[in-house]
Design an enzyme around this catalytic site. Structure first.
Site, PDB file in Angstrom:
ATOM      1  N   HIS A  26       0.909  -1.279  -0.068  1.00  0.00           N
ATOM      2  CA  HIS A  26       0.169   0.042  -0.075  1.00  0.00           C
ATOM      3  C   HIS A  26       0.813   1.252  -0.058  1.00  0.00           C
ATOM      4  O   HIS A  26       1.498   1.751   1.095  1.00  0.00           O
ATOM      5  CB  HIS A  26      -1.023   0.143   1.084  1.00  0.00           C
ATOM      6  CG  HIS A  26      -1.514  -1.023   1.381  1.00  0.00           C
ATOM      7  ND1 HIS A  26      -1.347  -2.304   1.637  1.00  0.00           N
ATOM      8  CD2 HIS A  26      -2.989  -1.154   1.083  1.00  0.00           C
ATOM      9  CE1 HIS A  26      -2.237  -3.100   1.706  1.00  0.00           C
ATOM     10  NE2 HIS A  26      -3.510  -2.552   1.311  1.00  0.00           N
ATOM     11  N   GLY A 115      -3.540  -3.528  11.855  1.00  0.00           N
ATOM     12  CA  GLY A 115      -4.212  -3.935  10.487  1.00  0.00           C
ATOM     13  C   GLY A 115      -5.734  -3.851  10.397  1.00  0.00           C
ATOM     14  O   GLY A 115      -6.227  -3.222   9.354  1.00  0.00           O
ATOM     15  N   ASP A 156      -8.868   7.548   7.036  1.00  0.00           N
ATOM     16  CA  ASP A 156     -10.116   7.697   7.006  1.00  0.00           C
ATOM     17  C   ASP A 156     -10.838   6.158   7.466  1.00  0.00           C
ATOM     18  O   ASP A 156     -11.877   6.503   8.305  1.00  0.00           O
ATOM     19  CB  ASP A 156     -10.332   7.750   5.778  1.00  0.00           C
ATOM     20  CG  ASP A 156     -10.159   9.155   5.109  1.00  0.00           C
ATOM     21  OD1 ASP A 156     -10.492  10.131   5.722  1.00  0.00           O
ATOM     22  OD2 ASP A 156      -9.274   9.250   4.169  1.00  0.00           O
ATOM     23  N   HIS A 262      -3.984   3.468  -3.277  1.00  0.00           N
ATOM     24  CA  HIS A 262      -4.223   2.738  -1.861  1.00  0.00           C
ATOM     25  C   HIS A 262      -3.455   1.575  -1.566  1.00  0.00           C
ATOM     26  O   HIS A 262      -2.536   1.307  -0.951  1.00  0.00           O
ATOM     27  CB  HIS A 262      -5.612   2.775  -1.483  1.00  0.00           C
ATOM     28  CG  HIS A 262      -5.642   1.822  -0.396  1.00  0.00           C
ATOM     29  ND1 HIS A 262      -5.654   2.541   0.863  1.00  0.00           N
ATOM     30  CD2 HIS A 262      -5.922   0.650  -0.072  1.00  0.00           C
ATOM     31  CE1 HIS A 262      -6.037   1.616   1.956  1.00  0.00           C
ATOM     32  NE2 HIS A 262      -6.121   0.243   1.382  1.00  0.00           N
ATOM     33  N   ARG A 356     -19.481 -16.881  38.736  1.00  0.00           N
ATOM     34  CA  ARG A 356     -19.062 -15.391  38.701  1.00  0.00           C
ATOM     35  C   ARG A 356     -18.743 -14.847  39.921  1.00  0.00           C
ATOM     36  O   ARG A 356     -17.912 -13.815  40.009  1.00  0.00           O
ATOM     37  CB  ARG A 356     -20.303 -14.621  37.980  1.00  0.00           C
ATOM     38  CG  ARG A 356     -21.628 -14.709  38.664  1.00  0.00           C
ATOM     39  CD  ARG A 356     -22.736 -13.906  37.901  1.00  0.00           C
ATOM     40  NE  ARG A 356     -23.989 -13.814  38.848  1.00  0.00           N
ATOM     41  CZ  ARG A 356     -25.117 -12.949  38.896  1.00  0.00           C
ATOM     42  NH1 ARG A 356     -24.724 -11.693  38.341  1.00  0.00           N
ATOM     43  NH2 ARG A 356     -26.154 -13.313  39.578  1.00  0.00           N
ATOM     44  N   SER A 383     -22.898  -7.204  38.153  1.00  0.00           N
ATOM     45  CA  SER A 383     -23.190  -8.448  37.451  1.00  0.00           C
ATOM     46  C   SER A 383     -22.080  -9.598  37.153  1.00  0.00           C
ATOM     47  O   SER A 383     -22.116 -10.632  37.522  1.00  0.00           O
ATOM     48  CB  SER A 383     -24.180  -8.336  36.073  1.00  0.00           C
ATOM     49  OG  SER A 383     -25.322  -7.668  36.321  1.00  0.00           O
ATOM     50  N   GLU A 410     -17.859  -2.970  24.416  1.00  0.00           N
ATOM     51  CA  GLU A 410     -17.327  -4.428  24.518  1.00  0.00           C
ATOM     52  C   GLU A 410     -15.866  -4.437  23.714  1.00  0.00           C
ATOM     53  O   GLU A 410     -14.940  -4.818  24.116  1.00  0.00           O
ATOM     54  CB  GLU A 410     -18.157  -5.458  24.228  1.00  0.00           C
ATOM     55  CG  GLU A 410     -19.028  -5.612  25.387  1.00  0.00           C
ATOM     56  CD  GLU A 410     -20.441  -4.911  25.272  1.00  0.00           C
ATOM     57  OE1 GLU A 410     -21.403  -5.255  25.906  1.00  0.00           O
ATOM     58  OE2 GLU A 410     -20.614  -4.094  24.216  1.00  0.00           O
ATOM     59  N   PHE A 436     -21.862 -11.521  24.463  1.00  0.00           N
ATOM     60  CA  PHE A 436     -21.086 -10.141  24.171  1.00  0.00           C
ATOM     61  C   PHE A 436     -19.722 -10.401  23.757  1.00  0.00           C
ATOM     62  O   PHE A 436     -19.105  -9.351  23.078  1.00  0.00           O
ATOM     63  CB  PHE A 436     -21.323  -8.763  24.855  1.00  0.00           C
ATOM     64  CG  PHE A 436     -22.906  -8.514  25.061  1.00  0.00           C
ATOM     65  CD1 PHE A 436     -23.876  -8.990  24.179  1.00  0.00           C
ATOM     66  CD2 PHE A 436     -23.361  -8.154  26.287  1.00  0.00           C
ATOM     67  CE1 PHE A 436     -25.173  -8.555  24.339  1.00  0.00           C
ATOM     68  CE2 PHE A 436     -24.555  -7.994  26.741  1.00  0.00           C
ATOM     69  CZ  PHE A 436     -25.554  -8.198  25.624  1.00  0.00           C
ATOM     70  N   ASP A 468     -34.083 -13.625  30.115  1.00  0.00           N
ATOM     71  CA  ASP A 468     -33.611 -12.435  29.159  1.00  0.00           C
ATOM     72  C   ASP A 468     -33.553 -12.830  27.574  1.00  0.00           C
ATOM     73  O   ASP A 468     -33.434 -12.207  26.755  1.00  0.00           O
ATOM     74  CB  ASP A 468     -32.048 -11.958  29.410  1.00  0.00           C
ATOM     75  CG  ASP A 468     -31.804 -11.038  30.428  1.00  0.00           C
ATOM     76  OD1 ASP A 468     -32.967 -10.275  30.883  1.00  0.00           O
ATOM     77  OD2 ASP A 468     -30.948 -10.937  31.046  1.00  0.00           O
ATOM     78  N   HIS A 472     -29.623 -12.892  24.832  1.00  0.00           N
ATOM     79  CA  HIS A 472     -28.678 -12.945  25.872  1.00  0.00           C
ATOM     80  C   HIS A 472     -28.076 -14.385  26.323  1.00  0.00           C
ATOM     81  O   HIS A 472     -27.152 -14.423  27.263  1.00  0.00           O
ATOM     82  CB  HIS A 472     -29.126 -12.099  27.084  1.00  0.00           C
ATOM     83  CG  HIS A 472     -29.207 -10.611  26.742  1.00  0.00           C
ATOM     84  ND1 HIS A 472     -29.781 -10.202  25.644  1.00  0.00           N
ATOM     85  CD2 HIS A 472     -28.663  -9.747  27.647  1.00  0.00           C
ATOM     86  CE1 HIS A 472     -29.458  -8.873  25.789  1.00  0.00           C
ATOM     87  NE2 HIS A 472     -28.967  -8.459  26.960  1.00  0.00           N
TER      88      HIS A 472
END
Length: 663
Positions: A26, A115, A156, A262, A356, A383, A410, A436, A468, A472
């Site tokens: 590039h 990258g 950009d 580019h 947890r 949580s 996240e 997530f 949920d 979830h």
């Protein structure tokens, strides 16, 4: 032509030559952004090529990593070890220090693997946070031993990616005044002019973030670029964005301002035209005049003197504050893993606990054992159970806080965590709901690629999330994470296995760790042990271990289910072994003898139980075995209802086991 212009053009020519010889790369960014990169590295950035790991160096991340030829040219001209002219001649070739995109740990002087666009500048936010936190811990009046900047060069593309929005928004909120982003704004991407997809007012957006914003209208004007950098440094309240208006492919008449500049080599004739346009005297490729090399060496020598003066100050600091010298060594050396042998680390109440909660208990043991442990959650600390009690939250008013409010970000959180580690001196972790991890995956992948031993706390690990609903309830995420090379994925069944997972994360030197944890309470299991550090182990032995009829394998909350099924099956005369498999990744690297001991090949009747995708288990159950898992998404209902509906009951495990035994 003055020496500064010659020095800039050397970067352009070397970059173009690298790409042309490789017939791949590039050239657009290196040709346009060379003046900004030169001015920064030559006159405003503290770095010592003779000691690339100087702790108080300024950090530079080429977020637009496709422009790697520019970075390699800089490293070569400044004399970084190993970056010879032969390495430039072998750009993008196997076994060399000049890969297509910069790789941390592979090339000296590369601060982060970049990258994937937006990742680098997001990681830079973590580095700036680390600098600020460590300064609050170690600096004393007259002794600014931690006092440096983090620079990120973006294009950009970086600023279109959502991860950059997330991270830079947090940077503004936290007032990270030593973060300076240099934006190579050339209005061109692969598909053409950016106006086809990117018309926003970037300056206004960054002002809304809380950044100081400056615009340099001529990206070739190194004097204006230098003034902008100094103005950025002078602002002690805000991070900074410097927008440099550049021309992609500058200096190549046939390519300047075009999308083809580019990601395509210029072509031999166009490289000749580039030389002519720039007034470059050397016709041979990769040839730079001695006066230009001498100029770069003088700058490098000045930077070596800067480190020498810092070292003198640091020695006085250590003499005056011996307790801080000891603390510095603890932060910047290898973690003392002998502390993990303390009996208190492994002790727990025998009551049922969600893993947890178990993890939260362990984190609060670790924070006293390791003062450089730092981390937080994506707005889910209550949580995820990740708050370190009494340690405060990192903020503009409290840089020494060890808890971090990442906000609902996240992907940026994970990149920032990578940056916290890459900076040096800190042992970071981050957390969110397991479902997530989909948002986190690209940055987890980069951590694994770079060999960063960070930790990810991922709670609410299955359909046990319940009401949920399927949005979830993670189903395929375990399989997804297990496919990432160099990532240890733990799904512990109780306190002991969770402690093993955390101990493994602390001990790790080059592998990140994902801790996948339950929302619901689990019992403390008889037979659970530190053998879990091998990834899989015999938790409950068969009644006749010389003649095993069936092996039931499970992880996490389903281990209890496997044990209950074993009890029922052995009442009917079957000899059943239960194997807990908290970490497939660690089990895979055990000796053949150990794996044969745990899963003897003569036992063909095998059943795996896990409230996730069945895919990873077939290599263990074989053609004659079976898997009880999820082959669909979950549903919205109380957890107990869902486990029963999807077959995670003692009765169903027993029935499936009998079906296998009848074959």
């Amino acid at each position: 032509m003055n020496i500064n212009q010659k020095a800039v053009n050397a970067l352009r020519i070397l970059s173009a030559d690298q790409i042309q010889k490789a017939n791949s790369g590039h050239p657009g960014l290196p040709l346009g952004a060379a003046p900004a990169a030169y001015e920064l590295w030559a006159n405003h950035m503290n770095h010592n090529p003779k000691n690339p790991n100087w702790s108080n160096r300024d950090r530079f991340i080429l977020s637009a990593g496709h422009g790697s030829a520019l970075l390699y040219s800089l490293l070569h001209m400044f004399g970084y070890e190993g970056m010879t002219i032969d390495e430039l001649k072998n750009f993008r070739q196997f076994g060399h220090l000049t890969p297509g995109h910069p790789e941390y740990g592979h090339t000296i002087g590369v601060e982060s693997t970049t990258g994937p666009l937006g990742a680098g500048v997001s990681t830079a936010v973590g580095m700036a946070m680390a600098e600020s936190h460590l300064a609050s811990v170690f600096n004393r009046d007259g002794y600014p031993v931690v006092d440096h900047y983090t620079f990120a060069m973006t294009g950009d593309g970086c600023l279109m990616e959502g991860v950059a929005y997330e991270a830079l928004s947090l940077a503004g909120t936290l007032k990270l005044d030593k973060l300076i982003v240099m934006y190579d704004s050339n209005d061109i991407t692969i598909e053409g002019d950016t106006s086809t997809a990117f018309k926003e007012d970037v300056a206004a957006r960054f002002k809304a973030f809380g950044f100081q914003v400056q615009i340099v209208e001529d990206g070739n004007d190194i004097e204006s670029i230098g003034k902008a950098i100094e103005n950025a440094k002078a602002d002690k309240e805000r991070p900074s964005l410097i927008i440099c208006r550049t021309q992609i492919g500058y200096g190549c008449p046939a390519k300047v301002g075009k999308a083809s500049a580019h990601g395509e080599p210029l072509g031999e004739e166009n490289v000749k035209e580039l030389r002519k346009f720039l007034g470059w005297e050397n016709e041979n490729e990769f040839e730079v005049s001695s006066d230009i090399y001498s100029h770069y060496k003088k700058i490098a020598d000045i930077n070596a003197d800067k480190e020498a003066r810092w070292t003198e100050m640091f020695e006085r600091y250590c003499n005056e504050f011996p307790e801080l010298k000891e603390k510095w060594n603890l932060f910047h050396g290898e973690l003392d893993t002998n502390k993990l042998e303390d009996e208190a680390f492994w002790s727990y109440e025998t009551k049922a606990m969600a893993t947890r909660a178990t993890s939260g208990d362990i984190i609060n043991k670790l924070k006293d054992m390791y003062q450089n442990l730092i981390g937080g959650s994506a707005d889910l600390a209550p949580s995820n159970k990740t708050e370190m009690k009494g340690e405060g939250f990192f903020s503009p008013e409290n840089r020494s806080g060890r808890n971090i409010h990442f906000g609902v970000r996240e992907m940026a959180m994970t990149a920032i965590t990578n940056g916290l580690y890459l900076h040096g001196g800190l042992k970071p972790f981050c957390a969110t709901f397991f479902v997530f991890s989909d948002f986190m995956k690209p940055m987890i992948r980069l951590a694994a690629l770079m060999g960063l031993p960070v930790a990810y706390v991922l709670t609410h690990d299955s359909i046990g999330v319940g009401e949920d609903g399927p949005t979830h309830e993670p189903v395929e995420q375990l399989a997804m994470l297990r496919t990432i090379p160099n990532l240890n994925v733990f799904r512990p069944a109780d306190y002991t296995e969770t402690a093993v997972a955390w101990a493994s994360a602390i001990k790790s030197k080059s592998t990140p760790t994902a801790l996948v944890l339950t929302r619901q309470n689990l019992p403390q299991l008889e037979g659970s042990s530190r053998e879990a550090e091998k990834g899989a182990y015999v938790l409950s032995e068969a009644s006749n271990k010389e003649n095993i009829d069936l092996i039931i394998m499970a992880s996490g909350s389903e281990v209890e289910l496997a044990i209950n099924a074993k009890v029922e099956l052995e009442k009917e005369g079957y000899s059943v072994r239960v194997v807990s498999v908290p970490c497939m990744d660690l089990f895979e690297i055990q000796s053949c003898e150990y794996k044969e001991f745990v899963l003897p090949s003569y036992v063909k009747s095998r059943l795996a139980v896990e409230a996730g995708s069945t895919m990873p288990w077939f290599k263990y159950v074989g053609l004659e075995g079976d898997v009880i898992g999820m082959t669909s998404f979950g549903a919205s209902a109380p957890a107990g209802v869902l486990f029963k509906h999807f077959g995670f009951t003692t009765e169903n495990v027993v029935e499936k086991a009998k079906n296998i035994l009848k074959k």
